[in-house]
Design a protein around this motif. Structure first.
Motif, short mmCIF file in Angstrom:
data_model
loop_
_atom_site.label_atom_id
_atom_site.label_comp_id
_atom_site.label_asym_id
_atom_site.label_seq_id
_atom_site.Cartn_x
_atom_site.Cartn_y
_atom_site.Cartn_z
N ILE A 1 6.41 6.48 -1.54
CA ILE A 1 6.85 5.36 -0.71
C ILE A 1 5.71 4.35 -0.62
CG2 ILE A 1 7.66 4.60 1.55
CD1 ILE A 1 8.91 7.37 1.92
N LEU A 2 6.03 3.11 -0.97
CA LEU A 2 5.11 1.99 -0.84
C LEU A 2 5.60 1.11 0.30
CD1 LEU A 2 4.87 1.06 -4.62
CD2 LEU A 2 3.16 2.29 -3.27
N HIS B 1 4.48 1.57 -10.70
CA HIS B 1 4.37 3.01 -10.45
C HIS B 1 5.26 3.80 -11.43
CE1 HIS B 1 4.19 6.86 -8.37
NE2 HIS B 1 5.51 6.88 -8.44
N CYS B 2 6.49 3.34 -11.58
CA CYS B 2 7.44 4.02 -12.47
C CYS B 2 6.97 3.96 -13.92
CB CYS B 2 8.82 3.40 -12.34
SG CYS B 2 9.59 3.68 -10.71
N ARG C 1 0.84 -1.19 0.00
CA ARG C 1 0.00 0.00 0.00
C ARG C 1 0.88 1.25 0.00
NH1 ARG C 1 0.29 2.44 4.84
NH2 ARG C 1 0.71 1.20 6.68
N GLN C 2 0.24 2.37 -0.30
CA GLN C 2 0.90 3.67 -0.24
C GLN C 2 1.17 4.02 1.22
OE1 GLN C 2 1.72 5.90 -2.76
NE2 GLN C 2 2.54 7.26 -1.23
N ALA C 3 2.36 4.51 1.51
CA ALA C 3 2.68 4.96 2.87
C ALA C 3 1.97 6.27 3.15
CB ALA C 3 4.18 5.14 3.03
N ASP C 4 1.67 6.50 4.42
CA ASP C 4 1.13 7.80 4.82
C ASP C 4 1.91 8.31 6.04
OD1 ASP C 4 -0.16 6.85 7.25
OD2 ASP C 4 -1.75 6.07 5.98
N PHE D 1 9.75 -1.54 2.72
CA PHE D 1 9.27 -0.40 1.95
C PHE D 1 10.17 -0.16 0.74
CE2 PHE D 1 12.24 1.63 4.90
CZ PHE D 1 12.90 2.56 4.10
N VAL D 2 9.62 0.54 -0.23
CA VAL D 2 10.38 1.00 -1.38
C VAL D 2 10.09 2.49 -1.55
CG1 VAL D 2 8.59 0.29 -3.06
CG2 VAL D 2 10.96 0.58 -3.81
N HIS D 3 11.16 3.25 -1.76
CA HIS D 3 11.08 4.71 -1.89
C HIS D 3 11.49 5.07 -3.32
CE1 HIS D 3 13.19 8.76 -0.77
NE2 HIS D 3 12.12 8.96 -1.51
#
Length: 168
Positions: free
Chosen positions: A58-59, A114-115, A3-6, A70-72
């Motif tokens: 960030i996911l 995403h990219c 998921r998308q980070a918040d 996570f991946v940034h």
């Protein structure tokens, strides 16, 4: 689940970043030079700032209790070599106990989706030249080595490979 980070994830991202960085790079003990870098770099405040920027994405990989990796991704990043877009995978970190069960693979695939949606022709990243496991992971997943750079901590430089993934 990916998921998308918040903003509520900032402290968890800092803790995972610190854990993975120390485990990956400090094999012969911790000295003040590396401790000072890690403790100033992996902070909830820094991740909070990243999460508030439009060009940072960030996911996170969420397990039953919390985040395990996570991946940034950053847009507008200047590549250290030519023929790379301004899209960089800055960091892909997974807690060691959750490696080898597909978390890193799922995070990378989500990051590449995403990219790809950005319309840029490729994405790049840097990886420590001694991190053979990470290099093998990226090469296996379609990245190619396109150059060299240095990772700086203070006045110390560490060789890094520049890897690129071309979207087809």
């Amino acid at each position: 689940m990916i998921r998308q980070a918040d903003i509520k994830d900032a402290s968890s991202l800092a803790a995972i970043g610190l854990e993975v960085w120390l485990h990956t790079y400090l094999h012969n003990g911790v000295n003040a030079f590396f401790a000072d870098y890690a403790l100033s770099h992996f902070t909830a405040a820094r991740f909070g700032q990243l999460l508030s920027r439009q060009n940072e994405h960030i996911l996170v990989a969420q397990d039953t209790v919390g985040i395990v990796g996570f991946v940034h991704i950053s847009s507008g990043a200047k590549s250290p070599v030519e023929n790379c877009s301004d899209l960089e995978i800055v960091t892909l970190y997974v807690q060691s106990r959750h490696q080898h069960n597909g978390v890193g693979q799922r995070l990378l695939e989500a990051a590449l989706r995403h990219c790809a949606s950005s319309g840029r022709p490729n994405v790049w990243l840097t990886v420590n030249a001694e991190n053979e496991r990470a290099i093998g992971f990226y090469l296996k997943n379609g990245f190619e080595r396109v150059g060299e750079t240095q990772f700086q901590i203070g006045d110390q430089a560490y060789p890094n490979h520049v890897l690129r993934f071309r979207f087809r």
